[in-house]
Structures are given as C-alpha cells and as structure tokens.
Enzyme design. Structure first.
Site, PDB file in Angstrom:
ATOM      1  N   SER A 155       0.797  -1.222   0.000  1.00 27.47           N
ATOM      2  CA  SER A 155       0.000   0.000   0.000  1.00 27.47           C
ATOM      3  C   SER A 155       0.828   1.269   0.000  1.00 27.47           C
ATOM      4  O   SER A 155       0.394   2.292  -0.536  1.00 27.47           O
ATOM      5  CB  SER A 155      -0.940   0.003   1.208  1.00 27.47           C
ATOM      6  N   HIS A 197      -5.607  -3.545  -1.733  1.00 32.39           N
ATOM      7  CA  HIS A 197      -5.330  -2.497  -2.713  1.00 32.39           C
ATOM      8  C   HIS A 197      -5.298  -3.052  -4.136  1.00 32.39           C
ATOM      9  O   HIS A 197      -4.645  -2.480  -5.011  1.00 32.39           O
ATOM     10  CB  HIS A 197      -4.022  -1.786  -2.382  1.00 32.39           C
ATOM     11  N   LYS A 251     -12.499  -0.040   0.373  1.00 36.76           N
ATOM     12  CA  LYS A 251     -11.710   0.705  -0.600  1.00 36.76           C
ATOM     13  C   LYS A 251     -12.461   0.708  -1.935  1.00 36.76           C
ATOM     14  O   LYS A 251     -13.471   1.380  -2.087  1.00 36.76           O
ATOM     15  CB  LYS A 251     -10.298   0.125  -0.693  1.00 36.76           C
TER      16      LYS A 251
END
Length: 403
Positions: A191, A219, A250
């Site tokens: 990340s 991610h 996310k």
C-alpha cells in the site's frame, strides 16, 4: 493532581509535533468523490472545494448512485444494524449472500465477513497455526498482517520485500526447524509503495517447499486483474493462492468490512475460532448490500479499469517530467518521494492551499527518511481535475525548492 501518565503522554505528543510527525484530520462536508469540500472557517461559506488525490476510491464507487440505492433499500428491508455477533443472532440472508458472492467472484470455496480487513488479518493466523508451524512474512506487509502473526504461537520468519532468495532461505530454515505446516503471507499490492507481489515466483517456491500462500489484496480487489479479481489474476498467480483477504472499504464501495476467501476447511475453522469474528457485531445491512452491488459493478468494469490505467500513466509521465522523484510502478498508487517528514508535511500543506487534497506519509507509517505523499488515482477524476493537480504539484514543488 495530574496523573504522571497524562504528563508523559503530553510530552510524547509534543515531541511528535516538534519532529513534524503529528497527523491531523480535516473535516470533509461532502460525500467521498473526486471533488470534495472541506471545512474551513476562513473560507467563504465556511468550506473549500478540493480535488481529492488520497482516497482508496479507485473506481469511484464511494458515491455511485446504484451502490447508494442498494444500501438504502437494505436499510428499509433489513434495518440499521444487527446488535449482535454472527453466531448468536446476527446473521441475515444478506450476509450469506455477500459471502457466497465474494467466493464465486474470487473462485474459492467460501468466504467469511469481518468488521474490517484489519480484523480479517488479525483473526486469520491464530486459529490455523500452532507452535509446530511456521509463518513466513514479507518485511513490508501491512500492519494488520504483522499484528495477526503476533497473535499466533507459530514460529515467525521474515524475508526482505520481494526477495525470492531470502524467501527460499526462510523456507529452508523453517524446514530445518521441523515446521509441520508453512504459510507464506504477503500483500498483493504494497500500500505504501504500490508494488505488486511476485506471486508466480512465491507460489512456485511454496509448491516446492510444501507451503500455502496467503495474500492481502485490499489495494487490488475491484480495480486490478481480469474481472477486478486482484493481484493473483493480474500476475498469473490465480488458482495457486489458497487464502485471500480483502476489504469492502476501498474499491468495493468504500464503506467498511473485510473478508477472507479460502478453502472450506479454512473458512469453517475461522467461523468457529476467529476471535474478531466471534466477538464483533456483524456488518450493518446497508454496508453488505452496497458491497454486493459494488462487486457486480467492479466485475464488469473493464472500461473503468482501462480509464484508471490511462490516468495513472498520464500522471506519472507529467510528474516525472516536472522533476519529482516517484517510486516506479504500474498500479494507481503513485508515491511522490520526499525523504523527511517535515518536507512531506510542507508539500501537503502547499497543495492544500492550491486546492489539492493529499496527505503526507512518514514514520512510523513508512521508515524514517522515506517520507512521501502517496497519490491515488480514481476513475472519478476528470482530465481537468488531473491537469489542475499536476499544475499544483509543479507550482508547489518549485515554491518549496523540491523540483
């Protein structure tokens, strides 16, 4: 009389501030999107418009009308919350629908939901591994993996980031130490740096030494790989990674919630023994419903993924042309390297003044001397947004003597 602990904490906080390490939060008055408004008492109307370059909103789904509509419908049908943990009276049909949808999407036997991926990683290792076993972890793994590994009694080994020779050495060491089972743990996308794990090589070593592979793909899910299936799909490691953890907070709508997707015995064991699962409330129904819709959108979003790649390449080329030092990579995480914490803070402040919302990252989030501004692309950004941001970086960088 002030307790000595409180004085100690005040002194520690003052030291952080002197070193430029204090993290400050800004108040956002709008939904999460490419252009947000932040609270500013000195601005006309008490708020300022800004271009957001530091959200994990890679596909722009945080304010997607269909995601919001699905969450709103679930609020009406299933209520606000469960007020209970899953095994007592906190499981609705909606929760199982989301778990089976995740498993079908990622091609695993089953999945299990957690309140966050921090909890998923925190609860994963202890139920699966005992003192006779070994876990081998990449040195740049997310804090949640590190904390989860600390909870297990298994032997712990660490290899330098993406160093396959070091990984093989640790596997040999675990073998010499007589480890019963071996589990390799890695981020899919790191990340802070944006690097993609070398999953084909990791999986090949795992197969050679009889290990299993666990990947945290927070991610990557939704915006990388075929169908948004993440780093295994992106790198060709699909089918060889046994355990995948991920987040709903996310790309997949940006709400909250995490999950583990894995073979059935792993999921069944976690459902019986994972402490963050057993002792935390189940996800609020609107979060589950919004995530279900977000997965449907993300799986079919080849056009958004291509747009994201175009924006990322364009930003990188412009920033390098302006003279900024970027870590190399192809993911929508673009680290602008600045070295010292105060320098990162100064650039973030200068960009704030120019209408660009970013955050400085510094110790302990990244190593000392490796401070940066982590820029994250989003398909919600327009070409005009990106032009403004690039111009703001160049202007602020020149003003501060960075470029």
């Amino acid at each position: 009389m002030t307790h000595p602990l409180l004085k100690h904490l005040r002194d520690e906080l003052a030291a952080l501030d002197r070193e430029g390490l204090t993290k400050r939060e800004r108040l956002i008055t709008t939904p999460q999107r490419a252009r947000i408004a932040v609270r500013d008492p000195l601005a006309e109307g008490g708020e300022r418009a800004m271009i957001n370059l530091c959200a994990n909103n890679y596909l722009g789904l945080a304010d997607d009308p269909d995601v919001i509509a699905s969450a709103r419908a679930a609020l009406d049908e299933f209520g606000f919350g469960m007020a209970s943990v899953r095994f007592i009276c906190g499981t609705q049909t909606l929760h199982r629908a989301l778990e089976t949808r995740i498993a079908r999407w990622l091609g695993t036997d089953d999945a299990i939901l957690f309140a966050a991926c921090f909890d998923a990683n925190g609860g994963l290792f202890e139920p699966l591994l005992g003192p006779e076993d070994a876990v081998i972890s990449d040195s740049l793994n997310h804090a949640s993996i590190i904390d989860g590994i600390r909870m297990t009694k298994a032997r712990r080994y660490r290899f330098e980031n993406a160093d396959m020779n070091a990984l093989e050495d640790r596997l040999k060491e675990a073998d010499r130490d007589g480890a019963r089972f071996r589990l390799i743990a890695t981020d899919g996308v790191f990340s802070m740096d944006g690097h993609v794990a070398k999953l084909p090589e990791i999986c090949a070593l795992a197969e050679r030494y009889g290990a299993m592979v666990m990947v945290d793909d927070c991610h990557a899910h939704g915006h990388l790989g075929e169908g948004g299936r993440g780093s295994p799909a992106l790198t060709g490691g699909g089918g060889r990674v046994q355990i995948v953890t991920g987040t709903l907070g996310k790309t997949l709508g940006g709400g909250m919630g995490g999950f583990v997707a894995a073979p059935q015995p792993v999921i069944d064991t976690l459902r019986q023994r994972a402490r963050p699962y057993l002792f935390s409330n189940s996800l609020a129904p609107p979060l589950a419903a919004g995530a279900l819709k977000a997965i449907d959108i993300a799986e079919a979003a080849d056009d958004r993924r291509e747009r994201l790649a175009i924006l990322t390449r364009r930003f990188r080329v412009a920033m390098e042309g302006a003279g900024f030092d970027l870590l190399p990579g192809e993911t929508p995480i673009v680290p602008v390297m600045l070295g010292e914490a105060q320098r990162a803070q100064d650039l973030a402040r200068a960009l704030d003044e120019r209408g660009v919302y970013v955050a400085g990252f510094f110790y302990p989030v990244v190593p000392r001397g490796r401070a940066r501004i982590r820029v994250q692309m989003s398909t919600a950004l327009s070409d005009a947004d990106l032009d403004h941001a690039i111009d703001a970086f160049a202007d602020a960088g020149r003003a501060l003597g960075i470029i």
